[in-house]
Design a protein around this motif. Structure first.
Motif, PDB file in Angstrom:
ATOM      1  N   GLY A 286       4.691 -12.057  -9.830  1.00  9.56           N
ATOM      2  CA  GLY A 286       5.539 -10.905  -9.577  1.00  9.56           C
ATOM      3  C   GLY A 286       4.844  -9.589  -9.874  1.00  9.56           C
ATOM      4  N   ARG A 287       5.523  -8.523  -9.527  1.00 11.65           N
ATOM      5  CA  ARG A 287       5.025  -7.167  -9.765  1.00 11.65           C
ATOM      6  C   ARG A 287       4.704  -6.963 -11.243  1.00 11.65           C
ATOM      7  NH1 ARG A 287       6.204  -1.997 -10.978  1.00 11.65           N
ATOM      8  NH2 ARG A 287       5.582  -0.419  -9.465  1.00 11.65           N
ATOM      9  N   SER A 288       5.439  -7.659 -12.096  1.00 14.62           N
ATOM     10  CA  SER A 288       5.262  -7.564 -13.542  1.00 14.62           C
ATOM     11  C   SER A 288       3.994  -8.257 -14.035  1.00 14.62           C
ATOM     12  CB  SER A 288       6.456  -8.217 -14.244  1.00 14.62           C
ATOM     13  OG  SER A 288       6.477  -9.618 -13.941  1.00 14.62           O
TER      14      SER A 288
ATOM     15  N   SER B  97       0.696  -8.907   4.673  1.00 13.54           N
ATOM     16  CA  SER B  97       0.624  -7.871   3.637  1.00 13.54           C
ATOM     17  C   SER B  97       1.525  -6.718   4.050  1.00 13.54           C
ATOM     18  CB  SER B  97      -0.815  -7.396   3.423  1.00 13.54           C
ATOM     19  OG  SER B  97      -1.345  -6.853   4.600  1.00 13.54           O
ATOM     20  N   TYR B  98       2.101  -6.047   3.039  1.00  9.67           N
ATOM     21  CA  TYR B  98       2.984  -4.920   3.309  1.00  9.67           C
ATOM     22  C   TYR B  98       3.220  -4.127   2.039  1.00  9.67           C
ATOM     23  CZ  TYR B  98       6.762  -7.966   1.485  1.00  9.67           C
ATOM     24  OH  TYR B  98       7.544  -8.792   0.711  1.00  9.67           O
TER      25      TYR B  98
ATOM     26  N   ALA C 217      12.591   6.666  -3.798  1.00 10.14           N
ATOM     27  CA  ALA C 217      11.849   5.413  -3.753  1.00 10.14           C
ATOM     28  C   ALA C 217      11.120   5.233  -5.083  1.00 10.14           C
ATOM     29  CB  ALA C 217      10.864   5.429  -2.598  1.00 10.14           C
ATOM     30  N   VAL C 218      11.331   4.083  -5.704  1.00  7.93           N
ATOM     31  CA  VAL C 218      10.692   3.775  -6.987  1.00  7.93           C
ATOM     32  C   VAL C 218      10.069   2.378  -6.899  1.00  7.93           C
ATOM     33  CG1 VAL C 218      12.264   5.249  -8.312  1.00  7.93           C
ATOM     34  CG2 VAL C 218      12.841   2.848  -7.967  1.00  7.93           C
ATOM     35  N   LEU C 219       9.301   2.041  -7.886  1.00  7.71           N
ATOM     36  CA  LEU C 219       8.651   0.732  -7.969  1.00  7.71           C
ATOM     37  C   LEU C 219       7.874   0.398  -6.689  1.00  7.71           C
ATOM     38  CD1 LEU C 219      11.451  -1.344  -9.743  1.00  7.71           C
ATOM     39  CD2 LEU C 219       9.457  -0.262 -10.784  1.00  7.71           C
ATOM     40  N   HIS C 220       7.002   1.315  -6.292  1.00 11.48           N
ATOM     41  CA  HIS C 220       6.153   1.088  -5.125  1.00 11.48           C
ATOM     42  C   HIS C 220       5.253  -0.115  -5.395  1.00 11.48           C
ATOM     43  CE1 HIS C 220       7.123   4.865  -3.003  1.00 11.48           C
ATOM     44  NE2 HIS C 220       7.452   5.240  -4.226  1.00 11.48           N
ATOM     45  N   THR C 221       5.164  -1.001  -4.415  1.00  9.60           N
ATOM     46  CA  THR C 221       4.464  -2.259  -4.616  1.00  9.60           C
ATOM     47  C   THR C 221       3.690  -2.652  -3.371  1.00  9.60           C
ATOM     48  OG1 THR C 221       6.304  -2.952  -6.045  1.00  9.60           O
ATOM     49  CG2 THR C 221       4.791  -4.670  -5.324  1.00  9.60           C
ATOM     50  N   LEU C 222       2.474  -3.133  -3.559  1.00  5.16           N
ATOM     51  CA  LEU C 222       1.710  -3.774  -2.488  1.00  5.16           C
ATOM     52  C   LEU C 222       2.001  -5.262  -2.594  1.00  5.16           C
ATOM     53  CD1 LEU C 222      -1.709  -1.930  -2.830  1.00  5.16           C
ATOM     54  CD2 LEU C 222       0.119  -1.491  -1.177  1.00  5.16           C
TER      55      LEU C 222
ATOM     56  N   ALA D 281       1.813  -0.190  -7.023  1.00  6.34           N
ATOM     57  CA  ALA D 281       1.019   0.682  -6.147  1.00  6.34           C
ATOM     58  C   ALA D 281       1.323   2.133  -6.425  1.00  6.34           C
ATOM     59  CB  ALA D 281       1.335   0.370  -4.681  1.00  6.34           C
ATOM     60  N   ALA D 282       0.364   2.984  -6.107  1.00  2.00           N
ATOM     61  CA  ALA D 282       0.574   4.428  -6.192  1.00  2.00           C
ATOM     62  C   ALA D 282       1.581   4.830  -5.121  1.00  2.00           C
ATOM     63  CB  ALA D 282      -0.747   5.154  -5.965  1.00  2.00           C
ATOM     64  N   VAL D 283       2.278   5.918  -5.369  1.00  3.18           N
ATOM     65  CA  VAL D 283       3.217   6.458  -4.391  1.00  3.18           C
ATOM     66  C   VAL D 283       2.423   6.932  -3.184  1.00  3.18           C
ATOM     67  CG1 VAL D 283       4.933   8.252  -3.974  1.00  3.18           C
ATOM     68  CG2 VAL D 283       4.798   7.150  -6.215  1.00  3.18           C
ATOM     69  N   GLU D 284       2.934   6.620  -1.977  1.00  2.53           N
ATOM     70  CA  GLU D 284       2.247   7.072  -0.757  1.00  2.53           C
ATOM     71  C   GLU D 284       2.292   8.585  -0.673  1.00  2.53           C
ATOM     72  OE1 GLU D 284       4.337   4.780   2.291  1.00  2.53           O
ATOM     73  OE2 GLU D 284       2.350   4.045   2.812  1.00  2.53           O
TER      74      GLU D 284
END
Length: 132
Positions: A48-50, A90-91, A101-106, A128-131
């Motif tokens: 997971g993201r965590s 991938s997305y 928008a929070v918790l940006h994730t690849l 991920a960093a914010v776009e």
């Protein structure tokens, strides 16, 4: 574009896997574990993201209890076919909270085609960093 065009097949597969992937963001009513079990490969696992690992049983149990959609927005889907029956999707995703928008994730998902359908074999989320 003809049906023999490999890009056409990849475009169609990308759209199909994107639809399956987004369906996992909101699995529907609680107790739909049978649908989730059909969608997740028997050897499915996730990081997971965590950074925590999750096994198939844990993910099925968790997703089958989610009722309200989490407000996930996904974009920039890309498909890489690794073999005829293996594809890497991938997305980017972000959760919507208070209009932001929070918790940006690849995200990366490995999909494997079985006898009847494509199944999710592995999934990973990376902060991920914010776009821009």
């Amino acid at each position: 574009m003809t049906h023999d065009d490999p890009h056409h097949d990849d475009d169609a597969l990308c759209a199909h896997l994107q639809q399956l992937e987004v369906a996992l963001h909101h699995p529907g009513l609680p107790g739909d574990a049978a649908r989730l079990e059909a969608l997740l490969h028997p050897d499915f696992h996730e990081v997971g993201r965590s950074g925590r690992p999750y096994d198939r049983a844990t993910v099925v149990r968790y997703l089958s209890q989610v009722v309200a959609p989490p407000g996930v927005h996904s974009s920039d889907f890309r498909l890489e076919r690794l073999a005829p029956d293996l594809a890497l999707l991938s997305y980017r995703s972000a959760q919507q909270a208070d209009g932001s928008a929070v918790l940006h994730t690849l995200r990366m998902s490995l999909w494997q085609r079985g006898q009847d359908a494509w199944q999710l074999r592995y999934h990973q989320g990376t902060p991920a960093a914010v776009e821009a």
